[in-house]
Scaffold this motif. Structure first.
Motif, mmCIF file in Angstrom:
data_model
loop_
_atom_site.group_PDB
_atom_site.id
_atom_site.type_symbol
_atom_site.label_atom_id
_atom_site.label_comp_id
_atom_site.label_asym_id
_atom_site.label_seq_id
_atom_site.Cartn_x
_atom_site.Cartn_y
_atom_site.Cartn_z
ATOM 1 N N ASP A 69 29.743 -8.157 31.613
ATOM 2 C CA ASP A 69 30.219 -9.312 32.373
ATOM 3 C C ASP A 69 29.230 -9.789 33.434
ATOM 4 O O ASP A 69 29.576 -10.570 34.312
ATOM 5 N N GLY A 70 28.006 -9.297 33.337
ATOM 6 C CA GLY A 70 26.991 -9.712 34.299
ATOM 7 C C GLY A 70 26.772 -8.719 35.418
ATOM 8 O O GLY A 70 25.800 -8.827 36.172
ATOM 9 N N GLU A 71 27.680 -7.760 35.555
ATOM 10 C CA GLU A 71 27.546 -6.706 36.556
ATOM 11 C C GLU A 71 27.728 -5.363 35.855
ATOM 12 O O GLU A 71 28.787 -4.758 35.908
ATOM 13 N N PRO A 72 26.704 -4.883 35.166
ATOM 14 C CA PRO A 72 26.839 -3.670 34.347
ATOM 15 C C PRO A 72 27.156 -2.434 35.169
ATOM 16 O O PRO A 72 26.796 -2.323 36.350
ATOM 17 N N PHE A 73 27.840 -1.499 34.525
ATOM 18 C CA PHE A 73 28.149 -0.234 35.173
ATOM 19 C C PHE A 73 26.864 0.568 35.393
ATOM 20 O O PHE A 73 25.904 0.461 34.629
ATOM 21 N N GLU A 74 26.901 1.393 36.423
ATOM 22 C CA GLU A 74 25.759 2.247 36.734
ATOM 23 C C GLU A 74 25.969 3.693 36.302
ATOM 24 O O GLU A 74 25.017 4.407 35.983
ATOM 25 N N THR A 75 27.227 4.134 36.266
ATOM 26 C CA THR A 75 27.491 5.544 35.951
ATOM 27 C C THR A 75 28.425 5.735 34.767
ATOM 28 O O THR A 75 28.547 6.849 34.267
ATOM 29 N N ILE A 76 29.095 4.692 34.326
ATOM 30 C CA ILE A 76 30.056 4.802 33.225
ATOM 31 C C ILE A 76 29.404 4.354 31.924
ATOM 32 O O ILE A 76 28.823 3.268 31.854
ATOM 33 N N SER A 77 29.548 5.170 30.891
ATOM 34 C CA SER A 77 29.029 4.775 29.588
ATOM 35 C C SER A 77 29.913 5.213 28.425
ATOM 36 O O SER A 77 29.824 4.659 27.334
ATOM 37 N N ALA A 78 30.795 6.188 28.647
ATOM 38 C CA ALA A 78 31.597 6.743 27.561
ATOM 39 C C ALA A 78 33.022 7.007 28.035
ATOM 40 O O ALA A 78 33.278 7.155 29.234
ATOM 41 N N PRO A 79 33.985 7.099 27.093
ATOM 42 C CA PRO A 79 35.384 7.339 27.469
ATOM 43 C C PRO A 79 35.588 8.572 28.339
ATOM 44 O O PRO A 79 36.432 8.570 29.239
ATOM 45 N N ALA A 80 34.810 9.616 28.116
ATOM 46 C CA ALA A 80 34.971 10.840 28.909
ATOM 47 C C ALA A 80 34.707 10.610 30.381
ATOM 48 O O ALA A 80 35.155 11.402 31.227
ATOM 49 N N ASP A 81 34.030 9.535 30.715
ATOM 50 C CA ASP A 81 33.731 9.232 32.113
ATOM 51 C C ASP A 81 34.948 8.682 32.862
ATOM 52 O O ASP A 81 34.939 8.651 34.101
ATOM 53 N N VAL A 82 35.978 8.236 32.132
ATOM 54 C CA VAL A 82 37.090 7.549 32.794
ATOM 55 C C VAL A 82 38.470 8.037 32.362
ATOM 56 O O VAL A 82 39.474 7.609 32.938
ATOM 57 N N VAL A 83 38.560 8.903 31.376
ATOM 58 C CA VAL A 83 39.854 9.272 30.789
ATOM 59 C C VAL A 83 40.087 10.775 30.862
ATOM 60 O O VAL A 83 39.171 11.575 30.679
ATOM 61 N N ASP A 84 41.354 11.154 31.109
ATOM 62 C CA ASP A 84 41.814 12.532 30.972
ATOM 63 C C ASP A 84 43.078 12.505 30.117
ATOM 64 O O ASP A 84 44.143 12.103 30.584
ATOM 65 N N ARG A 85 42.947 12.916 28.864
ATOM 66 C CA ARG A 85 44.072 12.889 27.920
ATOM 67 C C ARG A 85 44.809 14.226 27.852
ATOM 68 O O ARG A 85 45.682 14.391 26.992
ATOM 69 N N THR A 86 44.537 15.141 28.741
ATOM 70 C CA THR A 86 45.076 16.495 28.608
ATOM 71 C C THR A 86 46.597 16.507 28.485
ATOM 72 O O THR A 86 47.156 17.080 27.540
ATOM 73 N N ILE A 87 47.284 15.880 29.427
ATOM 74 C CA ILE A 87 48.749 15.905 29.407
ATOM 75 C C ILE A 87 49.276 15.017 28.292
ATOM 76 O O ILE A 87 50.256 15.367 27.613
ATOM 77 N N LEU A 88 48.653 13.877 28.061
ATOM 78 C CA LEU A 88 49.078 12.999 26.962
ATOM 79 C C LEU A 88 49.023 13.737 25.632
ATOM 80 O O LEU A 88 49.980 13.688 24.838
ATOM 81 N N ASP A 89 47.924 14.429 25.356
ATOM 82 C CA ASP A 89 47.795 15.141 24.091
ATOM 83 C C ASP A 89 48.830 16.251 23.982
ATOM 84 O O ASP A 89 49.370 16.517 22.899
ATOM 85 N N ALA A 90 49.154 16.891 25.094
ATOM 86 C CA ALA A 90 50.174 17.933 25.079
ATOM 87 C C ALA A 90 51.552 17.341 24.769
ATOM 88 O O ALA A 90 52.336 17.917 23.994
ATOM 89 N N VAL A 91 51.843 16.185 25.367
ATOM 90 C CA VAL A 91 53.110 15.509 25.089
ATOM 91 C C VAL A 91 53.188 15.100 23.619
ATOM 92 O O VAL A 91 54.207 15.311 22.942
ATOM 93 N N LEU A 92 52.120 14.513 23.111
ATOM 94 C CA LEU A 92 52.113 14.061 21.726
ATOM 95 C C LEU A 92 52.286 15.231 20.756
ATOM 96 O O LEU A 92 52.957 15.087 19.725
ATOM 97 N N SER A 93 51.707 16.377 21.064
ATOM 98 C CA SER A 93 51.795 17.523 20.170
ATOM 99 C C SER A 93 53.210 18.072 20.089
ATOM 100 O O SER A 93 53.571 18.768 19.123
ATOM 101 N N SER A 94 54.037 17.772 21.103
ATOM 102 C CA SER A 94 55.403 18.301 21.131
ATOM 103 C C SER A 94 56.433 17.294 20.643
ATOM 104 O O SER A 94 57.612 17.616 20.577
ATOM 105 N N ARG A 95 56.009 16.085 20.285
ATOM 106 C CA ARG A 95 56.953 15.050 19.868
ATOM 107 C C ARG A 95 57.214 15.131 18.361
ATOM 108 O O ARG A 95 56.374 15.542 17.593
#
Length: 320
Positions: A294-320
């Motif tokens: 968008d004209g102002e590129p990120f300096e430290t973010i490049s991949a999903p692991a930089d912004v996401v924590d799916r730990t609890i979501l994945d645990a919930v999904l595994s029990s559904r």
């Protein structure tokens, strides 16, 4: 939901003095968001249920991106919702997405007959601003799809104003959301068509729930319930959209109650709420790439692991 340009959070708000403190009670949380809209109706239902379960979730309407990012970075809210919190993460604010909210709800619509990117040559195309989410949807799409086409980019701030300009014949095309598309069809049936459906071609995250790792660690039961209840609501609304209509009548007083069912149907048909909870690597990477371009590129973010924590979501999904 906000449409403002990428916001730079004041450095002081990223200092140790602004780190969130753990709530006295694990079941308490302040949720900061722009304001009630159709995209947030599932969350309105979910918060009711969470509070009935004994949690104490306070929903605070903050307005635009600037206010939301500032409230998150200063610790005035525990959970935020906008994907643009990536801007703060990129600058050092320690927060992570743990559940997707809704994906892109915008379309590019134009007068009937203007059914291709190339057909917009010389046509007045309305956007909120060049740096806004709405503006970038149009500008990045034009650059990728028909770079030789010179549309007459016309800045009109405010979705209501762009909708009025379309009806008045002051714009030939505009980026609008599903709600305004339903209102436009009601006002001028057959006069406009969808030139590009960004809900399908660019299903990036618009709303995604994020909280600091310290808050998630201190309140695992709340985060687990937040995820579980939202997933339940997402599934239920596809089976019974009337749930959204009823909640909309309660919290969206400015919307014509006769048109609300049509608006809800448009959102449901677009399937913008993820029953798998997201955020998937694909959707997160697409969101990163969009905001990075968008004209102002990120300096430290490049991949999903930089912004996401799916730990609890994945645990919930595994029990559904």
């Amino acid at each position: 939901m906000g449409t403002g340009r990428k916001t730079k959070v004041h450095a002081a708000c990223l200092a140790a003095a602004c780190v969130l403190t753990t709530p006295t009670l694990a079941a308490e949380a302040t949720f900061g968001f722009s304001g009630w809209a159709v995209g947030y109706l599932p969350t309105a239902i979910a918060i009711d249920r969470l509070n009935e379960m004994g949690h104490e979730v306070d929903a605070v309407e903050l307005g635009g991106n600037n206010n939301q990012l500032q409230a998150a970075a200063t610790g005035n809210v525990d959970i935020t919702a906008i994907a643009q919190v990536m801007d703060a993460i990129d600058q050092g604010f320690d927060t992570r997405f743990f559940l997707a909210g809704n994906s892109n709800e915008f379309l590019l619509v134009a007068r009937s007959g203007l059914d291709s990117c190339e057909s917009l040559e010389g046509q007045a195309l309305g956007i909120h601003s060049v740096g806004s989410f709405v503006g970038q949807l149009a500008l990045q799409w034009l650059a990728a799809t028909c770079p030789e086409t010179n549309a007459n980019i016309t800045v009109i701030e405010g979705s209501d104003n762009r909708l009025a300009a379309l009806v008045a014949g002051q714009l030939d095309a505009s980026v609008i959301d599903l709600q305004d598309w339903a209102l436009l069809q009601q006002a001028m049936p057959g006069a406009f068509e969808v030139t590009s459906d960004y809900t399908k071609t660019l299903p990036i995250m618009r709303a995604a729930f994020a909280a600091p790792p310290a808050f998630i660690e201190a309140n695992p039961e709340l985060i687990e319930d937040w995820i579980t209840v939202h997933l339940d609501v997402y599934q239920e609304i596809y089976e019974n959209p009337q749930l959204l209509v009823e909640k909309g009548l309660e919290v969206l007083g400015e919307i014509d109650p006769e048109v609300l069912p049509q608006i809800v149907d448009a959102f449901v048909a677009a399937e913008i709420w993820p029953v798998d909870g997201g955020p998937t690597d694909a959707s997160v990477q697409a969101t990163i790439d969009f905001f990075d371009n968008d004209g102002e590129p990120f300096e430290t973010i490049s991949a999903p692991a930089d912004v996401v924590d799916r730990t609890i979501l994945d645990a919930v999904l595994s029990s559904r």
